[in-house]
Design a protein around this motif. Structure first.
Motif, PDB file in Angstrom:
ATOM      1  N   VAL A 182      -9.921   3.281   5.601  1.00  0.00           N
ATOM      2  CA  VAL A 182      -9.224   2.634   4.492  1.00  0.00           C
ATOM      3  C   VAL A 182      -7.720   2.855   4.587  1.00  0.00           C
ATOM      4  N   MET A 225      -5.961   0.105   6.296  1.00  0.00           N
ATOM      5  CA  MET A 225      -6.151  -1.257   5.801  1.00  0.00           C
ATOM      6  C   MET A 225      -4.964  -1.724   4.973  1.00  0.00           C
ATOM      7  N   GLU A 271      -7.045  -6.422   2.484  1.00  0.00           N
ATOM      8  CA  GLU A 271      -8.273  -5.988   3.149  1.00  0.00           C
ATOM      9  C   GLU A 271      -9.057  -5.035   2.259  1.00  0.00           C
ATOM     10  N   ARG A 272      -8.362  -4.138   1.586  1.00  0.00           N
ATOM     11  CA  ARG A 272      -9.043  -3.227   0.666  1.00  0.00           C
ATOM     12  C   ARG A 272      -9.669  -3.998  -0.487  1.00  0.00           C
ATOM     13  N   GLN A 315     -12.987  -5.658   0.183  1.00  0.00           N
ATOM     14  CA  GLN A 315     -14.149  -4.773   0.209  1.00  0.00           C
ATOM     15  C   GLN A 315     -14.756  -4.593  -1.174  1.00  0.00           C
ATOM     16  N   HIS A 329     -11.292 -11.335   3.566  1.00  0.00           N
ATOM     17  CA  HIS A 329     -11.727 -10.008   4.026  1.00  0.00           C
ATOM     18  C   HIS A 329     -12.901  -9.493   3.196  1.00  0.00           C
ATOM     19  N   LYS A 388     -12.968  -6.570  11.868  1.00  0.00           N
ATOM     20  CA  LYS A 388     -12.564  -5.166  11.786  1.00  0.00           C
ATOM     21  C   LYS A 388     -13.617  -4.308  11.090  1.00  0.00           C
TER      22      LYS A 388
END
Length: 416
Positions: free
Chosen positions: A83, A86, A90-91, A94, A115, A145
């Protein structure tokens, strides 16, 4: 990419150091603005592969001196490191689960663009394990990724989304409740292996809601559909833990739902707004199945969209720090996931861009939208809030770490 801020990394690093080798969950807190010390208060649940804190045995050698072995990193440590690298978008991705049907080009484009960290297979499929495997196989692409975690609603009875060759017909929970716990555990292991063979990592089950005998079929979401294990909290707890243990043996994650329980309501939040529970309290006896699930290391708990007037009369559970705080007070340090915030009538009055971030601000980790067209608004809402608030950015990092910890524990990410 660089993290959002150094301060965020400090908070997660502090939590990781405190967690040590005690388990594979990021220590939790009650809200996004807590201090690093508060983040580190809650103990992690055990995780497979975590290392002991004591040094290894002597390896001998010419000098006869002991050579300490290096510690194997825990899943939470591996997740925190991932993390850290990232970007904020991107975070944020999730923290969103999106409903998909066939993983076609348009769905894959949206997943890549935002993402997205997890998906739920929508509709009822009858093409069996091979057919589902074709869909889940398309969820890995060149340059990816972080793998996508695949979920399904596979409770049994009217809520069995995956059928056909290779998938057994799973009876309703009301039938499962007539089996011994040993039998249910064994059957759940078989069902879990079928899911795993199809590339499904996570079943959003079991139902941990207790439906009082006085409610029966008047309870539309559970009782009327025979989705519950009964009216006795202790009996329900035994069935819930048996289902969890069986799935865990098969390597499939579970999610006890719908916290803090929807067995006392009449309306169904998928189709009705303003559904309220006027009985459930923070220390209610009907919470026992959720407590048992936590004690059985359930990796996630789903929070309902009902409003509980004796806990927080002003907002639905998914947007309530008070309700989600109870989950953490019970000792749960895993992934808190929402019930559907995309298509459900219960949240339709809330602008889409606010739904996911309100859930995260309340202490949740992964927001579900069954409507894939809302993925961008969910992610954009999280990103915008995190850019304007360091406390929210910290909460986003913490939740992303919990989600990646789950992926490490499911074998989707390398660790060690």
């Amino acid at each position: 990419m660089r993290p959002v801020s150094a301060a965020i990394g400090v908070v997660v690093a502090t939590a990781v150091l405190t967690a040590g080798c005690s388990g594979g969950q990021l220590p939790s807190g009650q809200g996004p603005g807590e201090s690093a010390g508060r983040v580190a208060e809650t103990a992690s649940r055990p995780a497979s592969g975590s290392a002991a804190a004591s040094p290894g045995p002597s390896t001998g050698g010419a000098s006869g001196s002991a050579v300490p072995t290096s510690k194997v990193p825990t899943p939470v440590q591996c997740a925190a490191q991932l993390v850290e690298g990232m970007s904020l978008p991107e975070r944020a991705g999730q923290l969103v689960m999106v409903g998909i049907t066939d993983a076609g080009s348009s769905e894959l484009t949206a997943l890549r663009r935002h993402h997205i960290g997890s998906v739920i297979l929508m509709g009822t499929r009858t093409d069996g394990v091979v057919g589902v495997k074709r869909v889940t196989g398309r969820l890995a692409w060149k340059g990816q990724k972080v793998p996508v975690l695949v979920a399904a609603d596979q409770e049994g009875g009217t809520v069995q989304r995956l059928k056909g060759p290779g998938f057994e017909a799973i009876p309703a929970a009301s039938v499962q409740a007539t089996w011994t716990n040993t039998t249910l555990r064994s059957r759940a292991t078989r069902w879990g292996r079928q899911l795993a063979a199809a590339g499904v990592h996570w079943t959003l089950a079991p139902v941990a809601d207790v439906v009082p005998a006085s409610m029966g079929r008047r309870n539309e979401p559970i009782g009327a559909l025979r989705r519950g294990y009964g009216a006795n909290p202790t009996t329900v707890a035994g069935k819930v833990t048996s289902f969890i243990d069986g799935m865990q043996t098969a390597g499939v994650a579970t999610s006890a739902k719908h916290f803090p329980g929807i067995g006392r309501v009449v309306g169904h939040t998928d189709f009705a707004a303003g559904v309220r529970d006027t009985a459930t309290t923070p220390h209610d006896a009907l919470l026992r199945p959720f407590q048992a699930a936590i004690e059985s290391s359930v990796p996630s708990i789903m929070v309902s969209t009902v409003t509980y007037t004796r806990i927080d009369a002003h907002q639905p559970a998914v947007f309530s720090p008070s309700v989600i705080g109870i989950v953490r007070d019970l000792g749960f340090a895993g992934v808190v996931i929402s019930d559907d915030l995309g298509s459900a009538r219960s949240v339709a009055a809330v602008p889409a861009k606010q739904r996911a971030i309100r859930f995260v601000k309340a202490g949740g980790d992964v927001a579900i939208t069954a409507d894939p067209t809302l993925a961008d608004e969910f992610v954009d809402g999280i990103v915008a809030a995190a850019k304007s608030s360091g406390a929210v950015a910290t909460a986003v990092e913490r939740s992303a770490t919990r989600m990646l910890t789950l992926k490490v524990e499911q074998g989707l990410l390398p660790c060690g």
